[in-house]
Design a protein around this motif. Structure first.
Motif, PDB file in Angstrom:
ATOM      1  N   THR A   1     -31.722  15.775 -89.706  1.00  0.00           N
ATOM      2  CA  THR A   1     -31.239  16.470 -88.434  1.00  0.00           C
ATOM      3  C   THR A   1     -30.149  15.696 -87.846  1.00  0.00           C
ATOM      4  O   THR A   1     -29.848  14.192 -88.010  1.00  0.00           O
ATOM      5  N   ASP A   2     -28.865  16.189 -87.557  1.00  0.00           N
ATOM      6  CA  ASP A   2     -27.751  15.876 -87.213  1.00  0.00           C
ATOM      7  C   ASP A   2     -28.076  15.193 -85.669  1.00  0.00           C
ATOM      8  O   ASP A   2     -27.654  15.935 -85.032  1.00  0.00           O
ATOM      9  N   MET A   3     -28.509  14.061 -85.466  1.00  0.00           N
ATOM     10  CA  MET A   3     -28.940  13.539 -84.069  1.00  0.00           C
ATOM     11  C   MET A   3     -27.842  13.403 -83.261  1.00  0.00           C
ATOM     12  O   MET A   3     -27.868  13.635 -82.050  1.00  0.00           O
ATOM     13  N   GLN A   4     -26.631  12.830 -83.812  1.00  0.00           N
ATOM     14  CA  GLN A   4     -25.537  12.674 -82.760  1.00  0.00           C
ATOM     15  C   GLN A   4     -25.087  14.338 -81.929  1.00  0.00           C
ATOM     16  O   GLN A   4     -24.788  14.619 -80.965  1.00  0.00           O
ATOM     17  N   LEU A   5     -25.241  15.361 -83.099  1.00  0.00           N
ATOM     18  CA  LEU A   5     -24.779  16.703 -82.666  1.00  0.00           C
ATOM     19  C   LEU A   5     -25.924  17.302 -81.575  1.00  0.00           C
ATOM     20  O   LEU A   5     -25.445  17.992 -80.784  1.00  0.00           O
ATOM     21  N   VAL A   6     -27.229  16.699 -81.873  1.00  0.00           N
ATOM     22  CA  VAL A   6     -28.109  17.472 -81.015  1.00  0.00           C
ATOM     23  C   VAL A   6     -27.816  16.765 -79.607  1.00  0.00           C
ATOM     24  O   VAL A   6     -27.902  17.605 -78.254  1.00  0.00           O
ATOM     25  N   LEU A   7     -27.483  15.356 -79.495  1.00  0.00           N
ATOM     26  CA  LEU A   7     -27.415  14.996 -78.186  1.00  0.00           C
ATOM     27  C   LEU A   7     -26.063  15.536 -77.572  1.00  0.00           C
ATOM     28  O   LEU A   7     -26.022  15.367 -76.345  1.00  0.00           O
ATOM     29  N   GLN A   8     -25.139  15.381 -78.571  1.00  0.00           N
ATOM     30  CA  GLN A   8     -23.745  16.254 -77.927  1.00  0.00           C
ATOM     31  C   GLN A   8     -23.724  17.585 -77.114  1.00  0.00           C
ATOM     32  O   GLN A   8     -23.260  17.745 -76.235  1.00  0.00           O
ATOM     33  N   LEU A   9     -24.643  18.402 -77.842  1.00  0.00           N
ATOM     34  CA  LEU A   9     -24.966  19.571 -77.566  1.00  0.00           C
ATOM     35  C   LEU A   9     -25.811  19.639 -76.116  1.00  0.00           C
ATOM     36  O   LEU A   9     -25.064  20.389 -75.089  1.00  0.00           O
ATOM     37  N   LEU A  10     -26.647  18.751 -75.883  1.00  0.00           N
ATOM     38  CA  LEU A  10     -27.282  18.551 -74.632  1.00  0.00           C
ATOM     39  C   LEU A  10     -26.465  18.187 -73.563  1.00  0.00           C
ATOM     40  O   LEU A  10     -26.555  18.742 -72.490  1.00  0.00           O
ATOM     41  N   ALA A  11     -25.901  17.054 -73.877  1.00  0.00           N
ATOM     42  CA  ALA A  11     -24.916  16.398 -72.872  1.00  0.00           C
ATOM     43  C   ALA A  11     -23.853  17.342 -72.501  1.00  0.00           C
ATOM     44  O   ALA A  11     -23.415  17.614 -71.290  1.00  0.00           O
ATOM     45  N   GLY A  12     -23.253  17.946 -73.559  1.00  0.00           N
ATOM     46  CA  GLY A  12     -22.161  19.225 -73.234  1.00  0.00           C
ATOM     47  C   GLY A  12     -22.605  20.255 -72.545  1.00  0.00           C
ATOM     48  O   GLY A  12     -21.868  20.721 -71.485  1.00  0.00           O
ATOM     49  N   LEU A  13     -23.714  20.588 -72.592  1.00  0.00           N
ATOM     50  CA  LEU A  13     -24.242  21.778 -71.891  1.00  0.00           C
ATOM     51  C   LEU A  13     -24.365  21.298 -70.130  1.00  0.00           C
ATOM     52  O   LEU A  13     -23.810  22.128 -69.470  1.00  0.00           O
ATOM     53  N   VAL A  14     -24.931  20.048 -70.055  1.00  0.00           N
ATOM     54  CA  VAL A  14     -24.927  19.559 -68.517  1.00  0.00           C
ATOM     55  C   VAL A  14     -23.649  19.607 -68.029  1.00  0.00           C
ATOM     56  O   VAL A  14     -23.383  19.653 -66.974  1.00  0.00           O
ATOM     57  N   LEU A  15     -22.834  19.037 -69.093  1.00  0.00           N
ATOM     58  CA  LEU A  15     -21.278  18.600 -68.185  1.00  0.00           C
ATOM     59  C   LEU A  15     -20.799  19.905 -68.102  1.00  0.00           C
ATOM     60  O   LEU A  15     -20.141  19.883 -66.928  1.00  0.00           O
TER      61      LEU A  15
END
Length: 199
Positions: free
Chosen positions: A153-167
């Motif tokens: 799993t690309d963990m950094q990308l998962v976290l960036q996707l979630l943070a980016g959605l909220v931002l």
């Protein structure tokens, strides 16, 4: 001893909450004027303190604003619901809360704009965002250990996707993000997570 030094020492004696007052006034002036117009001397004057009181706590404006941003947000803790989906929802919900500032839309916009100033972002990232990333990585690693996520799993990308959605929703879209929306997005990500490229 300079007058600023004398004022600072007197301020420490009489006012143990001086740091909080500096941060509160910084938030007020940042929301009112924006980052480029923010001045240490204006903050000191507004709270009846010498500039040295501020400079002994923070070397300059970027450090002061980064400290303000971190003080208004919560790092959070590592949730342990037993489900990587629910843990990630809790983590993403903290992002929602951290992106919610009090004040008018214009004031909030000015504060958010300060976050992306390069000299502020570098400090804010090291002091706050890195801690948030580490919590997110720990959540995902637990998911891998429980076989809820594949090892690649690309963990950094998962976290960036979630943070980016909220931002995006809170800044450009100016939309509230609900737990139900996060639940659906996270469930989809966990069902088919992005994978690290081979090699």
């Amino acid at each position: 001893m300079t007058s600023d030094s004398a004022e600072m020492q007197a301020g420490r004696t009489r006012d143990p909450d001086l740091t909080a007052r500096i941060l509160d006034e910084t938030a007020r002036q940042l929301g009112e004027r924006g980052y480029s117009a923010l001045r240490i001397e204006h903050i000191a004057s507004a709270i009846g303190s010498g500039k040295t009181a501020i400079y002994r706590r923070w070397p300059g404006k970027p450090e002061l604003v980064a400290a303000l941003l971190a003080s208004r947000q919560q790092t959070g803790s590592v949730p342990d619901t037993g489900s990587v989906v629910d843990d990630l929802v809790e983590h993403a919900w903290q992002n929602v809360q951290n992106q919610t500032f009090s004040g008018t839309d214009a004031e909030t916009s000015r504060i958010r704009s300060a976050m992306v100033q390069p000299e502020v972002y570098e400090l804010y990232s090291t002091d706050f965002l890195d801690k948030r990333r580490r919590i997110g990585i720990e959540i995902l690693e637990k998911g891998v250990r429980r076989s809820e996520l594949p090892e690649d799993t690309d963990m950094q990308l998962v976290l960036q996707l979630l943070a980016g959605l909220v931002l995006y929703r809170t800044t450009l879209g100016q939309e509230a993000t609900t737990r139900d929306q996060l639940q659906r997005v996270v469930a989809a990500l966990v069902e088919s997570p992005p994978r690290r490229a081979a090699g």
